[in-house]
Design an enzyme around this catalytic site. Structure first.
Site, short mmCIF file in Angstrom:
data_model
loop_
_atom_site.label_atom_id
_atom_site.label_comp_id
_atom_site.label_asym_id
_atom_site.label_seq_id
_atom_site.Cartn_x
_atom_site.Cartn_y
_atom_site.Cartn_z
CB SER A 1 48.53 -12.81 -1.97
OG SER A 1 48.68 -13.12 -0.81
CB SER A 2 47.94 -8.47 1.27
OG SER A 2 47.68 -9.56 2.40
CB SER B 1 -7.52 -2.46 -4.78
OG SER B 1 -6.90 -2.82 -3.67
CB THR B 2 -2.73 -1.82 -2.53
OG1 THR B 2 -2.42 -0.24 -2.37
CG2 THR B 2 -1.52 -2.40 -2.34
CG ASN B 3 -5.19 -5.76 -2.24
OD1 ASN B 3 -4.21 -5.21 -1.81
ND2 ASN B 3 -6.31 -6.07 -1.40
CE LYS C 1 47.34 -17.83 -3.79
NZ LYS C 1 46.04 -17.79 -4.06
CB THR D 1 -1.00 0.09 1.22
OG1 THR D 1 -1.86 -1.18 1.07
CG2 THR D 1 -1.74 1.38 1.27
CB THR E 1 33.48 -39.08 -14.67
OG1 THR E 1 34.43 -40.53 -14.52
CG2 THR E 1 33.09 -38.73 -16.04
CG HIS E 2 33.14 -40.64 -9.96
ND1 HIS E 2 32.37 -40.81 -9.27
CD2 HIS E 2 32.90 -41.26 -11.22
CE1 HIS E 2 31.19 -41.44 -9.68
NE2 HIS E 2 31.54 -41.81 -11.02
CD GLU F 1 38.16 -16.55 -5.87
OE1 GLU F 1 39.16 -17.18 -5.65
OE2 GLU F 1 38.33 -15.33 -5.44
#
Length: 506
Positions: A314-315, A136-138, A320, A97, A183-184, A327
């Site tokens: 990397s810091s 109506s809002t609905n 790296k 609403t 596979t696997h 990610e």
């Protein structure tokens, strides 16, 4: 400041604001996310209100002078000029609403301004009597959710199709890069890097098509249902006309639901869309993780592909570089999966003639659509388009693998292949060298059978050679093999057995 009132009392409103008293109450009551409405949802609200105003004018319920000013105000909302006039939190009580009245107030005050009247002069143009006429809002809010979801979904569909195109291009680029399949997480039979990327493309096109199908039900809306779906205060001519006007305003083909009570009380169609977004997220996670694994290393991983370097990884570790794009896609997809759960809880918690949880459904669906679109575009432009194949590493893993022995099954049989594979693993020997050394097959025969084109398409690798020569191979086994008393060969639909004893070396 100006003063406005509703039946709860009076509040002061900034005089330069287009919103009014009910929007102010929502700002006070709902301080939840710290965000405001999705800009495309605001646009959708403007479209729905424009269609309603045009329909009400068309059937003679709304004065054209007022109606045209309201339509102009709606156009300002649709163009994004008034986005800052929608300050209400996207998660709110009241089934939306506050969104509806926020829109009504902005339309009225902008229309009053267009007609040279002061803001807040609701005796002339009223948020409830004019901007909310026949509505109506609905019915306004669920319809606006549909309109916004369709716009957002189209952006995602385009992004997925573009990503599929990029995967296809890489598939062509890598079509001759033979590598070991897995596979696997264990060595399997060979595949080309190109086939892997073509599979990614196929997956993304399937997801795009699924999302498009899940949007089909969004074209059925409940405008004219008003409060509970009975259509109270909505002229039957308006119900027909508002559907036609919304189609013209949005460019989407809308139809009115056959059962307006059902369309008002049930929100299950939103789970169809949200579920398709969750499934797309799962597919993207799988692809992103495959890319991360194939790029792992560079010295102690698979290192079959190289992802474009985007930032130092990397810091503390110089040199790296991390797979930051896959990610971030993974993390985005986790959020989409969580959003789907919120939508599911919202859908199941509707009671009787209305589901009051539509704001949280809309918030999560819009976020999922936007997040996925951004993630897919990022994956394509910042990662996939710049991927390079590491030909040497792919060849090295393939050369070391015993998985290629599977291609020899029709030629020398499962048992012989098993023994050779076991010996290769135990001695860390190359399977090809063992085959040649044991005189099971010649180098020339192996070059034919183990050719990339032979091993990565349906059928028997080296079938032509096999059909002509399986008898010769049986003879070779009889003369040289010391590991099996029986070798099974398949050729021309027949199985041939050659039996001998271990001591019969000649």
């Amino acid at each position: 400041m100006r003063k406005e009132h509703d039946f709860l009392g009076e509040l002061e409103i900034p005089d330069n604001a287009y919103y009014g008293v009910q929007t102010m109450r929502a700002m006070e009551n709902f301080q939840i996310t710290g965000y405001t409405a999705d800009p495309l949802f605001i646009k959708a609200l403007g479209m729905v209100k424009k269609a309603a105003a045009l329909a009400n004018m068309k059937i003679g319920l709304l004065d054209e002078k007022i109606g045209n000013a309201m339509v102009q105000a709606c156009d300002d909302i649709i163009s994004g000029k008034l986005n800052d006039q929608f300050p209400t939190d996207p998660i709110q009580g009241g089934a939306g609403t506050s969104f509806n009245m926020n829109t009504n107030e902005v339309i009225c005050n902008r229309a009053l301004e267009i007609l040279g009247r002061p803001r807040g002069d609701y005796n002339y143009i009223s948020p409830n009597n004019h901007a909310n006429m026949s509505q109506s809002t609905n019915d306004v809010i669920p319809t606006s959710i549909r309109v916004c979801a369709l716009m957002r979904a189209e952006q995602l569909i385009i992004a997925l199709e573009n990503l599929a195109d990029s995967f296809d291009k890489k598939g062509e680029e890598f079509k001759d890069v033979l590598k070991i399949g897995r596979t696997h997480l264990q060595d399997a039979v060979p595949i080309t890097l190109g086939l892997e990327f073509k599979a990614f493309a196929s997956s993304m096109r399937r997801r795009s098509n699924y999302i498009r199908r899940s949007c089909e039900l969004l074209h059925t809306m409940n405008m004219g249902a008003t409060a509970v779906g009975t259509g109270l205060n909505a002229d039957p001519e308006y119900i027909k006309e508002v559907c036609e006007q919304l189609t013209l305003v949005t460019g989407e083909s809308f139809t009115t639901a056959d059962n307006l009570v059902d369309a008002t009380s049930n929100t299950d169609i939103f789970t169809d869309l949200s579920s398709s977004l969750k499934t797309s997220a799962l597919s993207l996670i799988k692809i992103s993780n495959d890319l991360r694994l194939m790029a792992s290393g560079p010295r102690a991983g698979f290192c079959e592909i190289t992802l474009p370097p985007r930032q130092p990884g990397s810091s503390i570790m110089p040199g790296k570089v991390n797979p930051v794009i896959p990610e971030v896609v993974d993390q985005t997809c986790y959020q989409v999966i969580a959003n789907d759960l919120a939508v599911a809880f919202g859908v199941e918690n509707g009671q009787f003639q209305l589901n009051v949880m539509e704001p949280v459904m809309a918030y999560n669906i819009f976020n999922s659509l936007r997040f996925l679109t951004n993630a897919v575009n990022t994956l394509r432009t910042r990662c996939v388009d710049g991927i390079k194949a590491n030909h040497a590493q792919c060849a090295e893993w393939l050369d070391k693998s015993v998985g290629i022995v599977t291609a020899l099954l029709p030629h020398i049989g499962y048992e012989t292949c098993s023994v050779l594979a076991k010996e290769a693993l135990a001695t860390n020997r190359n399977i090809k060298d063992l085959l040649i050394e044991r005189k099971v097959l010649s180098k020339e025969d192996l070059d034919v059978i183990l050719a990339p084109a032979e091993m990565t398409r349906p059928g028997i690798a080296g079938k032509e050679l096999f059909n002509l020569s399986f008898g010769k191979f049986a003879c070779q086994h009889k003369k040289t093999s010391s590991v099996l008393p029986e070798i099974m060969l398949w050729g021309g639909g027949k199985r041939v057995s050659c039996c001998y004893n271990y001591n019969d070396r000649n």
